[in-house]
Scaffold this motif. Structure first.
Motif, PDB file in Angstrom:
ATOM      1  N   GLU A  63      -1.435   1.270 -11.282  1.00  0.00           N
ATOM      2  CA  GLU A  63      -1.453  -0.161 -11.552  1.00  0.00           C
ATOM      3  C   GLU A  63      -2.381  -0.864 -10.558  1.00  0.00           C
ATOM      4  OE1 GLU A  63      -1.652  -3.515 -12.680  1.00  0.00           O
ATOM      5  OE2 GLU A  63      -0.338  -2.333 -13.956  1.00  0.00           O
ATOM      6  N   PRO A  64      -3.579  -1.288 -10.985  1.00  0.00           N
ATOM      7  CA  PRO A  64      -4.532  -1.877 -10.035  1.00  0.00           C
ATOM      8  C   PRO A  64      -4.109  -3.228  -9.489  1.00  0.00           C
ATOM      9  CG  PRO A  64      -5.349  -2.082 -12.286  1.00  0.00           C
ATOM     10  CD  PRO A  64      -4.124  -1.217 -12.351  1.00  0.00           C
ATOM     11  N   SER A  65      -3.155  -3.904 -10.120  1.00  0.00           N
ATOM     12  CA  SER A  65      -2.687  -5.194  -9.614  1.00  0.00           C
ATOM     13  C   SER A  65      -1.739  -5.039  -8.442  1.00  0.00           C
ATOM     14  CB  SER A  65      -1.986  -5.979 -10.729  1.00  0.00           C
ATOM     15  OG  SER A  65      -2.869  -6.259 -11.777  1.00  0.00           O
ATOM     16  N   VAL A  66      -1.202  -3.828  -8.268  1.00  0.00           N
ATOM     17  CA  VAL A  66      -0.282  -3.543  -7.164  1.00  0.00           C
ATOM     18  C   VAL A  66      -0.954  -2.506  -6.273  1.00  0.00           C
ATOM     19  CG1 VAL A  66       2.032  -2.837  -6.495  1.00  0.00           C
ATOM     20  CG2 VAL A  66       1.674  -3.995  -8.681  1.00  0.00           C
ATOM     21  N   THR A  67      -1.465  -2.945  -5.139  1.00  0.00           N
ATOM     22  CA  THR A  67      -2.169  -2.052  -4.240  1.00  0.00           C
ATOM     23  C   THR A  67      -1.312  -1.778  -3.014  1.00  0.00           C
ATOM     24  OG1 THR A  67      -3.311  -3.972  -3.311  1.00  0.00           O
ATOM     25  CG2 THR A  67      -4.466  -2.721  -4.993  1.00  0.00           C
ATOM     26  N   VAL A  68      -1.479  -0.589  -2.451  1.00  0.00           N
ATOM     27  CA  VAL A  68      -0.672  -0.177  -1.308  1.00  0.00           C
ATOM     28  C   VAL A  68      -1.605   0.299  -0.206  1.00  0.00           C
ATOM     29  CG1 VAL A  68       1.197   1.298  -0.482  1.00  0.00           C
ATOM     30  CG2 VAL A  68       1.191   0.507  -2.869  1.00  0.00           C
ATOM     31  N   GLY A  69      -1.647  -0.453   0.896  1.00  0.00           N
ATOM     32  CA  GLY A  69      -2.482  -0.084   2.022  1.00  0.00           C
ATOM     33  C   GLY A  69      -1.751   0.841   2.974  1.00  0.00           C
ATOM     34  N   GLY A  70      -2.504   1.517   3.837  1.00  0.00           N
ATOM     35  CA  GLY A  70      -1.924   2.439   4.804  1.00  0.00           C
ATOM     36  C   GLY A  70      -1.962   3.858   4.284  1.00  0.00           C
ATOM     37  N   ILE A  72      -0.454   6.548   5.849  1.00  0.00           N
ATOM     38  CA  ILE A  72       0.767   7.286   6.165  1.00  0.00           C
ATOM     39  C   ILE A  72       1.957   6.402   5.833  1.00  0.00           C
ATOM     40  CG2 ILE A  72      -0.282   8.755   7.924  1.00  0.00           C
ATOM     41  CD1 ILE A  72       0.714   6.858  10.060  1.00  0.00           C
ATOM     42  N   ALA A  73       3.106   7.035   5.643  1.00  0.00           N
ATOM     43  CA  ALA A  73       4.263   6.321   5.093  1.00  0.00           C
ATOM     44  C   ALA A  73       4.651   5.104   5.910  1.00  0.00           C
ATOM     45  CB  ALA A  73       5.451   7.284   4.974  1.00  0.00           C
ATOM     46  N   ILE A  74       4.655   5.201   7.249  1.00  0.00           N
ATOM     47  CA  ILE A  74       5.144   4.062   8.040  1.00  0.00           C
ATOM     48  C   ILE A  74       4.148   2.910   8.063  1.00  0.00           C
ATOM     49  CG2 ILE A  74       6.502   5.592   9.506  1.00  0.00           C
ATOM     50  CD1 ILE A  74       4.524   4.808  11.779  1.00  0.00           C
ATOM     51  N   ALA A  75       2.919   3.138   7.582  1.00  0.00           N
ATOM     52  CA  ALA A  75       1.919   2.065   7.567  1.00  0.00           C
ATOM     53  C   ALA A  75       1.730   1.468   6.184  1.00  0.00           C
ATOM     54  CB  ALA A  75       0.580   2.592   8.079  1.00  0.00           C
ATOM     55  N   GLU A  76       2.448   1.970   5.181  1.00  0.00           N
ATOM     56  CA  GLU A  76       2.242   1.487   3.819  1.00  0.00           C
ATOM     57  C   GLU A  76       2.767   0.058   3.652  1.00  0.00           C
ATOM     58  OE1 GLU A  76       2.115   5.528   1.114  1.00  0.00           O
ATOM     59  OE2 GLU A  76       3.822   4.179   0.952  1.00  0.00           O
ATOM     60  N   ARG A  77       1.932  -0.751   3.023  1.00  0.00           N
ATOM     61  CA  ARG A  77       2.257  -2.161   2.786  1.00  0.00           C
ATOM     62  C   ARG A  77       1.835  -2.494   1.360  1.00  0.00           C
ATOM     63  NH1 ARG A  77       3.039  -6.747   6.372  1.00  0.00           N
ATOM     64  NH2 ARG A  77       3.021  -5.260   8.087  1.00  0.00           N
ATOM     65  N   VAL A  78       2.753  -3.064   0.573  1.00  0.00           N
ATOM     66  CA  VAL A  78       2.507  -3.342  -0.841  1.00  0.00           C
ATOM     67  C   VAL A  78       1.940  -4.750  -1.000  1.00  0.00           C
ATOM     68  CG1 VAL A  78       3.544  -3.506  -3.133  1.00  0.00           C
ATOM     69  CG2 VAL A  78       4.367  -1.781  -1.516  1.00  0.00           C
ATOM     70  N   PHE A  79       0.906  -4.872  -1.836  1.00  0.00           N
ATOM     71  CA  PHE A  79       0.306  -6.158  -2.169  1.00  0.00           C
ATOM     72  C   PHE A  79       0.329  -6.344  -3.687  1.00  0.00           C
ATOM     73  CE2 PHE A  79      -1.630  -4.570   1.690  1.00  0.00           C
ATOM     74  CZ  PHE A  79      -1.604  -5.661   2.549  1.00  0.00           C
ATOM     75  N   VAL A  80       0.723  -7.516  -4.131  1.00  0.00           N
ATOM     76  CA  VAL A  80       0.755  -7.838  -5.557  1.00  0.00           C
ATOM     77  C   VAL A  80      -0.254  -8.957  -5.808  1.00  0.00           C
ATOM     78  CG1 VAL A  80       2.172  -8.638  -7.477  1.00  0.00           C
ATOM     79  CG2 VAL A  80       3.176  -7.157  -5.728  1.00  0.00           C
ATOM     80  N   ASN A  81      -1.236  -8.678  -6.628  1.00  0.00           N
ATOM     81  CA  ASN A  81      -2.348  -9.621  -6.832  1.00  0.00           C
ATOM     82  C   ASN A  81      -2.961 -10.048  -5.498  1.00  0.00           C
ATOM     83  OD1 ASN A  81      -2.008  -9.519  -9.595  1.00  0.00           O
ATOM     84  ND2 ASN A  81      -0.846 -11.426  -9.716  1.00  0.00           N
ATOM     85  N   GLY A  82      -3.037  -9.104  -4.562  1.00  0.00           N
ATOM     86  CA  GLY A  82      -3.638  -9.366  -3.270  1.00  0.00           C
ATOM     87  C   GLY A  82      -2.752 -10.067  -2.268  1.00  0.00           C
ATOM     88  N   ILE A  83      -1.496 -10.340  -2.600  1.00  0.00           N
ATOM     89  CA  ILE A  83      -0.586 -11.064  -1.706  1.00  0.00           C
ATOM     90  C   ILE A  83       0.430 -10.093  -1.113  1.00  0.00           C
ATOM     91  CG2 ILE A  83       1.171 -12.870  -1.582  1.00  0.00           C
ATOM     92  CD1 ILE A  83      -0.369 -14.436  -3.615  1.00  0.00           C
ATOM     93  N   ASP A  84       0.593 -10.179   0.201  1.00  0.00           N
ATOM     94  CA  ASP A  84       1.504  -9.300   0.926  1.00  0.00           C
ATOM     95  C   ASP A  84       2.929  -9.465   0.407  1.00  0.00           C
ATOM     96  OD1 ASP A  84       3.302  -8.321   3.110  1.00  0.00           O
ATOM     97  OD2 ASP A  84       1.418  -8.047   4.184  1.00  0.00           O
ATOM     98  N   GLU A  85       3.646  -8.341   0.331  1.00  0.00           N
ATOM     99  CA  GLU A  85       5.022  -8.383  -0.178  1.00  0.00           C
ATOM    100  C   GLU A  85       5.936  -9.250   0.684  1.00  0.00           C
ATOM    101  OE1 GLU A  85       7.385  -4.727   0.163  1.00  0.00           O
ATOM    102  OE2 GLU A  85       5.755  -3.889   1.347  1.00  0.00           O
ATOM    103  N   GLN A  86       5.516  -9.594   1.923  1.00  0.00           N
ATOM    104  CA  GLN A  86       6.321 -10.508   2.724  1.00  0.00           C
ATOM    105  C   GLN A  86       6.430 -11.882   2.083  1.00  0.00           C
ATOM    106  OE1 GLN A  86       5.580  -8.708   7.231  1.00  0.00           O
ATOM    107  NE2 GLN A  86       4.966 -10.781   6.743  1.00  0.00           N
TER     108      GLN A  86
END
Length: 642
Positions: A63-70, A72-86
């Motif tokens: 799903e290209p709209s949901v990107t996951v940076g990092g 390794i597992a402890i560095a993974e951060r989910v972004f939805v439409n480019g916005i941080d999951e926070q």
């Protein structure tokens, strides 16, 4: 021939003969989501199973709209439409998550082998998704014994063994589950260990070896028309990592050691009581939950420093939800209240000085959401009203309250064509700082610049479906005002469009998805440094997913991910975001003679591409050494059910 073209040819070669002679038949996907015309992104059951020995990056890779940076597992951060999951309302089994910790690590870490469902409301989220769904919501649901027990059986188990050659990563998981009378139980444990992996150039990326432990306990009790459920989930990663866990380093930056110890632990506890015999009037559910994230980092002792610095962080949320579903005039209505107490606390020794800071936020809200249809129209509409009580580091108090509204319509113009529109305005109160960003803030007016955060979202789309062919298009926009960045208020915008095309046939499908997103901060292009904990710059992304059962029990498939080169628009950057193409292929076999066994072989990063994921930090700075993803890896997995 380009890698993208060759990848498409490889994925399609085994599928084309079947397509040519088989009548197109639309196969129902497994939509792991409630019915909402706002169009949530549903992760299929097959996609979750594919990621059983992986991470969230594997769950969302199609799903290209949901990107996951990092990497390794402890560095993974989910972004939805480019916005941080926070900036989203995130929940695990309905438990609100406090995911504000450290910009060099990830936020919520989920074991995919435990997942039953993953739902992403991109932009517009319903009122019952939780407080502060500023840019949407992200909900994970994990399995219970009732999900895994085979019909007619009261006990069962499942063992999963996996090995990946790049990094010599070994994974083992065991689940035991059963039911006796009114009681059911699930006990689960998983361990993954390995060495540092090599990138696509053959260079070992130091301190990236797997060292993860995951566990779960789920208990259920049926009491006539009522069911009680107790859940306990946990994840732990404790190892030496790069000093900045999500980076390979910074050229010419502040001198730092090469490594330090990261000890990350996340837990979620839930107790739920709900009525299972719904009568259209009384379908209540009550949930008490506690989620906590702990991150401790320890510098290593050196001959000149026998008492090195250390940091401890705690982010915790206690929450309560009480709601009831009932039928009203053909619509399903959910009404309820929720309350939460979230706290972030930092303590440690920094440059020899002992420090301790904390912030707290208490919220209470009322909500109502209606879902239904009238003729060719599907609709969803909801309201929330929330009070927010924020307490700063030195006891400063900021009290805010506000209303939220959302609405979505889908009009089925013909049997084949439907159009949809959705919008929301969401109150977010005063936000907590990330734990590792807490500082000595003693001035009485220190927080005065922080107004109540508010997110505004809009979506317009259309879908055409006939036979086995589905085409979709959507434009979206999100604006979050008074977004906290330190002690200042910022404005974050995300806008873009998505296109998709899918062909289903007997035994398989192929899906092409394209997403193009522009993220700006205060109306200007922003760097990955400016966007830390706010968002990323995804730009244009394309994915091609294909799967086909070539004969009973044998399935072939794969995913192509292509990131298009993105020009930087920030004034303080000196590099464009490079493009790349990554191909993963697999074969899965369930022998007819052993119906309790599933074997899987896969090759990830087939063309051994050396790249940094588009959602990872630092791709727009030449002095930042990004954390490269693993190069080619051959992996095997065996699942045995008993």
């Amino acid at each position: 021939m380009s890698n993208l073209s060759l990848a498409a040819l490889l994925l399609g070669s085994a599928l084309c003969p079947v397509q040519a002679f088989a009548q197109a038949i639309l196969l129902d996907p497994i939509p792991l989501t409630a019915e909402d015309p706002s169009g949530p992104i549903a992760v299929s059951g097959a996609q979750i199973e594919d990621a059983r020995t992986g991470t969230l990056k594997d769950v969302f890779r199609a799903e290209p709209s949901v990107t996951v940076g990092g990497a390794i597992a402890i560095a993974e951060r989910v972004f939805v439409n480019g916005i941080d999951e926070q900036q989203l309302a995130v929940s695990v089994d309905g438990a609100a998550q406090n995911n504000r910790m450290f910009h060099h690590t990830g936020t919520n870490i989920i074991d995919p082998n435990l997942l039953k469902a993953a739902r992403v409301d991109a932009g517009v989220a319903p009122a019952d998704a939780g407080f502060a769904a500023l840019a949407g919501s992200l909900a994970y649901e994990t399995k219970s014994a009732l999900d895994l027990l085979e019909p007619g059986r009261s006990f069962g188990g499942q063992a999963t063994l996996g090995y990946a050659g790049n990094g010599d990563t070994a994974t083992g998981a065991l689940a035991l589950y059963g039911r006796q009378g009114p009681v059911d139980a699930l006990v689960y444990g998983k361990r993954a260990t390995g060495n540092a992996y090599a990138d696509g150039d053959g260079t070992v990326v130091p301190r990236t070896g797997a060292d993860m432990t995951s566990h779960a306990l789920k208990l259920g009790l049926q009491m006539g028309d009522w069911r009680a459920e107790l859940g306990a989930l946990g994840f732990k990663d404790d190892a030496l990592r790069p000093y900045r866990a999500n980076l390979g380093g910074v050229i010419g930056g502040r001198p730092t050691p090469e490594t330090r110890r990261y000890a990350l632990e996340q837990t979620t506890r839930t107790l739920t009581l709900r009525r299972t015999a719904a009568d259209g009037l009384l379908d209540p559910e009550i949930r008490i939950a506690r989620s906590e994230s702990r991150l401790d980092t320890f510098d290593l002792a050196t001959p000149g420093k026998s008492a090195p610095d250390f940091n401890t962080g705690r982010a915790r949320t206690l929450s309560l939800v009480a709601q009831n579903r009932f039928q009203l005039g053909g619509a399903e209505v959910t009404v309820g209240l929720d309350a939460a107490r979230s706290r972030g606390r930092y303590a440690g020794q920094f440059r020899g000085a002992m420090l301790a800071f904390d912030e707290e936020r208490r919220t209470a809200g009322l909500f109502a959401q209606a879902r239904g249809n009238h003729g060719p129209i599907d609709y969803s509409a909801g309201l929330r009203y929330d009070q927010n009580r924020f307490t700063g580091v030195a006891g400063q108090s900021v009290d805010t309250d506000g209303a939220s509204v959302n609405g979505a319509l889908t009009w089925h113009v013909t049997e084949a064509l439907s159009v949809k529109a959705a919008a929301s305005s969401v109150f977010g109160g005063t936000q907590l700082a990330s734990v590792y960003e807490l500082d000595d803030v003693s001035a009485p007016d220190a927080y005065d610049a922080l107004g109540a955060t508010r997110g505004r979202n809009g979506v317009l789309g259309a879908e055409w479906q006939r036979g086995g062919t589905t085409l979709g298009a959507e434009i979206f926009r999100t604006r979050i005002g008074n977004l906290r960045k330190g002690l200042t208020a910022r404005e974050l915008d995300s806008e873009g469009f998505r296109l998709s095309a899918r062909q289903d046939w007997q035994g398989g499908f192929a899906a092409l998805r394209y997403s193009d997103t522009e993220v700006t901060l205060d109306g200007r292009g922003a760097s990955s440094f400016d966007l830390r904990e706010l968002g990323t710059v995804p730009g244009a992304m394309v994915t091609l997913e294909a799967r086909h059962e070539i004969r009973p029990g044998l399935t072939l498939g794969g995913i192509v991910q292509h990131a298009i080169t993105e020009r930087t628009r920030a004034s303080d950057t000196d590099s464009d975001w490079p493009g790349y193409t990554v191909v993963d292929v697999f074969a899965e076999y369930a022998p007819a003679a052993l119906d309790n066994v599933t074997l899987r072989a896969e090759v990830t990063n087939l063309f051994d591409r050396a790249y940094v994921d588009r959602a990872s930090y630092g791709g727009d700075f030449t002095e930042v050494v990004g954390q490269r993803e693993p190069g080619r890896s051959i992996a095997a997995t065996a699942v045995v059910r008993f």
